[in-house]
Design a protein around this motif. Sequence first.
Motif: not given
Length: 624
Positions: A602-624, A161-164
């Motif tokens: 230090t207040q440094e931020r770093r991306y976690k794996k889940s952020f990449f995974d969920v954005v990749d999931f959404m892009k593969a289903r029509g969210i750009t 499925y894709n997102f509407p």
Amino acid sequence: MRAPVYSSLLLVASFVQAQQIYIGTTGPTPRPQCSVSTSLAQPSYTFRNFSFTLSETVRTATSIPSPTTTITYGPAYSDASRILPYINYTSWGSWNPNATTSASDASNPYGSAAWTSLWQHANPPNFTEKGLYSTTVSPTPIPSNELVLPPRDYFGPTDCYNFPEGFMFGVSTSASQIEGATAEEGKAPTLMDILVQDDRPKDYVTNENYYLYKQDVERVAAMGGVRYYSFSIAWSRILPFALPGTPVNQQGLDHYNDLINFILDKGMLPVVTLLHFDTPLQFYGSNLSTAADRPLIGYVNGAYQNETFVDAFVNYARIVMTHFASKVPYWFTFNEPLLYSDNGVSVDHVIKAHAQVYHFYKEQLNGTGQISIKFNDNFGVPRNVSSPADVYAANHFNSFQLATFCNPIFLGEDYPDSFKQTIPDYVPLTADDLAYIGGTADFLGIDPYTATVVTPPTPGNIGSITNCAMNSSSPYFPYCVNQTTVNQYGWNIGYRSQSYVYITPTYLREYLGYLYNTFRSPVVITEFGFPVFAEAEKTDLSDQLFDTPRSIYYLSYLSEVLKAIWEDGVNVKGAFLWAPVDNWEFGDYDAHFGVQVVNRTTQERRYKKSFFDVVDFMKARGIT
């Protein structure tokens, strides 16, 4: 007198029971994706020359481009300001409890001396601001090596499925949980500062988002795909003295104006919540200890029952909306109001304040954006769907939490019996009230983190729910059900974190159907997230970043959202991850909900794996 509800709710229970089934099976899990049975052939074994043939696919995130057009959602402040009374704008500075000099304007009821006295009255213990920053930090581009996606998990979603079109995918935060700058640039104390009088720790700096907001927005935009950035405005930053007619803090307005502009510049849309638990100090009066008193309904006394609350909240909302209406397309009035409702008057005030704000925005301001309110409810499901008592208990649990607000707001109907039979001081709604309140939300906002298995206080005994509702000293009051985490066979209903949160994706799908078909409104998942067990205790950064359980949570929930949309016909308009960064969780930092980790030194931020995974999931289903 509270009317008995046994017969009416039993009828509802019987109806719902007919809609829920367990499908029993004695064989192994089927594999419908396998078109040919493996029993039809035998493998062939052979020796070959060995070589390393595995290779990694390098995938990178792509930032959202800046917009090329400007869309407005209401009049500019220069045009809309005429509908507000005269406003006095000023600024106050910052509070230092160890200051050796005091303000000299004691005769001014809203001067620096009066503002300082608010903090002295709050008296937060061991107060120090130890932040690294004191001015807004300019953003820096995200290095390309930070945007390389992690290796794919072996198992993953298999839907097609894709997102509407127009599906809202975003991240969500709140002011008190990430901003810091607690007593700086004119911000006055709130409930969040009063509550630290108990044994719970408080970090007065949090994530320093007040100064690092541009870097935080930059990092979210750099991931691509995330089109909505939801945040709350701190009422006490805009109106340090809270009440109508008091001065407006120019520094607070300037801060949120700059935040909104930067979100827009980065190709995202701002989503604003007006009150996310941080009620200003003034509504607690001279005895601040009342904030820690056990409320009749919620977890915390949010002071919504104060006689001045409705007018003050509506005044605050009018000021904020008038200033930012042209730039903000989505507004929420309250976040999870049930949890901070003290009594029946609190609920009455929330509903009526919300309705007034809705009518102001639509009819006086002529805003073209959308307005809603965010609700809590860990979906109550019956332990045994074949038990009328368990089904009755689940309906009682859900209606008390949701229909109490949703009946008037979405359906123009009276409070549910579950609320009226339980809360003795509820304020009856007249026909005129319901006509004014009904239809004052453009969609239903819900924070469906997990599910709760529900039975009556006495197993199999529906009457035990009614008996509890008549007895506020019952340990089950006010929900008057037994909340558990295991099904009838003794299994936890999902993978558990250290807190209440379980991974319960199939229950989410059913919940979305319940919401849509009960309250007849599109649904937006305004928060959902998962704290990986003991993540705060991991000393190795790479272990914190590789958060596969959180990825499972997000991808499984979003897979069920797609099924709800395409297979069940449920209008789900969007979903917002909680949260873009690890935050202060109203007590400590042990429960890490963020898709980015924050180094507390230090207040440094770093991306976690889940952020990449969920954005990749959404892009593969029509969210750009």
